[in-house]
Design a protein around this motif. Structure first.
Motif, mmCIF file in Angstrom:
data_model
loop_
_atom_site.group_PDB
_atom_site.id
_atom_site.type_symbol
_atom_site.label_atom_id
_atom_site.label_comp_id
_atom_site.label_asym_id
_atom_site.label_seq_id
_atom_site.Cartn_x
_atom_site.Cartn_y
_atom_site.Cartn_z
ATOM 1 N N GLN A 69 0.841 -1.207 0.000
ATOM 2 C CA GLN A 69 0.000 0.000 0.000
ATOM 3 C C GLN A 69 0.873 1.253 0.000
ATOM 4 O O GLN A 69 0.569 2.234 -0.683
ATOM 5 C CB GLN A 69 -0.930 0.005 1.214
ATOM 6 N N GLY A 70 1.964 1.209 0.769
ATOM 7 C CA GLY A 70 2.868 2.356 0.797
ATOM 8 C C GLY A 70 3.525 2.585 -0.558
ATOM 9 O O GLY A 70 3.630 3.734 -1.023
ATOM 10 N N ASN A 72 2.336 1.677 -3.419
ATOM 11 C CA ASN A 72 1.269 2.122 -4.322
ATOM 12 C C ASN A 72 1.014 3.627 -4.149
ATOM 13 O O ASN A 72 0.840 4.363 -5.130
ATOM 14 C CB ASN A 72 -0.007 1.326 -4.055
ATOM 15 N N GLU A 73 1.004 4.106 -2.931
ATOM 16 C CA GLU A 73 0.822 5.538 -2.673
ATOM 17 C C GLU A 73 1.976 6.347 -3.267
ATOM 18 O O GLU A 73 1.767 7.417 -3.846
ATOM 19 C CB GLU A 73 0.707 5.811 -1.173
ATOM 20 N N LEU A 74 3.207 5.850 -3.113
ATOM 21 C CA LEU A 74 4.363 6.564 -3.669
ATOM 22 C C LEU A 74 4.286 6.623 -5.185
ATOM 23 O O LEU A 74 4.597 7.653 -5.798
ATOM 24 C CB LEU A 74 5.661 5.873 -3.256
ATOM 25 N N GLN A 76 1.556 6.565 -7.007
ATOM 26 C CA GLN A 76 0.489 7.486 -7.387
ATOM 27 C C GLN A 76 0.919 8.940 -7.208
ATOM 28 O O GLN A 76 0.557 9.807 -8.017
ATOM 29 C CB GLN A 76 -0.775 7.209 -6.569
ATOM 30 N N MET A 77 1.701 9.221 -6.163
ATOM 31 C CA MET A 77 2.152 10.593 -5.930
ATOM 32 C C MET A 77 3.160 11.012 -6.998
ATOM 33 O O MET A 77 3.165 12.160 -7.431
ATOM 34 C CB MET A 77 2.776 10.721 -4.525
ATOM 35 N N SER A 78 4.036 10.116 -7.399
ATOM 36 C CA SER A 78 5.074 10.488 -8.360
ATOM 37 C C SER A 78 4.531 10.562 -9.806
ATOM 38 O O SER A 78 5.129 11.192 -10.648
ATOM 39 C CB SER A 78 6.234 9.505 -8.292
ATOM 40 N N GLY A 81 -0.323 12.473 -9.040
ATOM 41 C CA GLY A 81 -1.502 12.330 -8.201
ATOM 42 C C GLY A 81 -1.938 13.535 -7.547
ATOM 43 O O GLY A 81 -2.480 14.469 -7.482
#
Length: 81
Positions: A69-70, A72-74, A76-78, A81
């Motif tokens: 999950q972490g 995946n968040e990184l 999406q941010m890069s 997002g």
């Protein structure tokens, strides 16, 4: 004429050592109980080892989900997002 000279089984004339026979019987019973206890303890140890493996598998599963999950968040941010 003594009782021994009359013939027959020697067990009729020799004293029976009941205390010694009782001690030997108790020793045999204790040995059997000890073997049964050892068998049960080995079975319990095996079950605990299996449970420990399952718990570690669950811990690694939870950690891998959190890391996924972490990551995946990184991603999406890069990617904007």
């Amino acid at each position: 004429m003594s009782g021994r000279d009359a013939g027959g089984s020697r067990y009729l004339y020799d004293p029976f050592d009941a205390a010694n026979a009782r001690i030997e019987a108790n020793e045999r019973v204790l040995e059997e109980r000890w073997q049964a206890l050892t068998f049960r303890l080995e079975a319990i140890e095996t079950a605990i080892e299996r449970l420990e493996r399952r718990l570690w598998l669950a811990v690694f599963g939870v950690v891998s989900v959190i890391l996924a999950q972490g990551i995946n968040e990184l991603i999406q941010m890069s990617s904007g997002g």
